[in-house]
Design an enzyme around this catalytic site. Structure first.
Site, PDB file in Angstrom:
ATOM      1  N   ALA A 144       0.465  -1.242   0.244  1.00 39.38           N
ATOM      2  CA  ALA A 144       0.405   0.027  -0.064  1.00 39.38           C
ATOM      3  C   ALA A 144       0.815   1.372   0.060  1.00 39.38           C
ATOM      4  O   ALA A 144       1.925   1.180   0.653  1.00 39.38           O
ATOM      5  CB  ALA A 144      -0.915  -0.137   0.972  1.00 39.38           C
ATOM      6  N   GLY A 203      -0.423  -5.158   0.933  1.00 40.23           N
ATOM      7  CA  GLY A 203      -1.632  -4.820   0.187  1.00 40.23           C
ATOM      8  C   GLY A 203      -1.845  -6.209  -1.493  1.00 40.23           C
ATOM      9  O   GLY A 203      -2.421  -6.494  -1.339  1.00 40.23           O
TER      10      GLY A 203
END
Length: 260
Positions: free
Chosen positions: A66, A112
């Site tokens: 992320a 992520g």
């Protein structure tokens, strides 16, 4: 379809989505998550799309994580909202899509990025791929479903080790642990994913959708997966695909599924 952070192409029922932020190693920022959510919903509604392949631009990364700069100063409430919104908008959406989604992991899939790959229905990887959930090294935990999906795929002990050490595993280790289905060279990654997609597209897509629902049910709290399987199995008997499939079998010919 035009987006700032992703590329989309379609060919004979196969859609390819490429996360296109190579200078950022395809890190997931807010805009990219929104783009992905929108494109997955659009493709899901397109009856011409039978299978989706998801990959990253370049040769270094699928998604390297992320974009930490976007949430480094978030409060407790903001952090919780970030995880909940992301799960609902993208990760749960992908997992429950009725259109099969193959993750073609072409390099780093961290944080992520690995969570996004795990939300796909299954994964193939290039031999240079590295996977991990390094969040605890930042003082946080995976927030996009990583603590839930990783144990489902590799078992509780392996998942605990990966999460607690914040380490990376190789593509071959990921295959040995059941995290990815196949490992191949970088050059052959997309052709392999396309080959698997072509095999999927020969079968009843109505039945495949029912199978996705039944398999996912086993991992939902309070849901009896066997009951869902029975329900979906019965529903298949009322479809044109079932009539064609069984008739073709009895007539010793290849089926021509009407919904494909």
């Amino acid at each position: 379809m035009k987006f700032n952070n992703i590329l989309v192409s379609q060919n004979k029922g196969l859609a390819s989505i490429t996360i296109n932020r190579p200078k950022k190693l395809n890190a997931l920022n807010k805009e990219t998550i929104e783009d992905l959510s929108n494109v997955f919903q659009t493709l899901e509604e397109d009856s011409n799309i039978k299978v989706i392949i998801l990959t990253g631009a370049g040769e270094k990364a699928f998604v390297a994580g992320a974009d930490i700069s976007e949430f480094a100063h978030f409060s407790v409430n903001e952090g919780g909202s970030l995880a909940r919104k992301g799960q609902e908008m993208l990760f749960n959406l992908v997992e429950n899509l009725s259109t099969p989604v193959i993750a073609a992991v072409n390099g780093f899939a961290l944080g992520g990025g690995l969570e996004l790959a795990m939300a796909c229905h299954f994964r193939v990887a290039s031999d240079n791929a590295k996977m991990g959930l390094p969040e605890v090294s930042l003082g946080v935990i995976p927030g996009y479903g990583g603590t839930q999906r990783l144990p489902q795929l590799v078992g509780k002990g392996k998942a605990m080790e990966m999460i607690m050490t914040a380490g990376m595993i190789s593509a071959d280790e990921a295959k040995d642990w059941g995290l990815v289905n196949h490992v191949t060279s970088q050059e052959e990654l997309i052709p392999l994913a396309e080959k698997i997609a072509s095999k999927i597209m020969r079968n009843s897509l109505v039945a495949i959708t029912a199978a996705i629902t039944a398999v996912n049910a086993n991992f939902e709290d309070g849901i009896n997966g066997f009951d869902i399987e029975i329900e979906e199995f019965g529903n298949c008997f009322g479809t044109e695909d079932f009539k064609e499939g069984t008739t073709a079998f009895l007539e010793k010919r290849k089926p021509n599924f009407p919904n494909n």
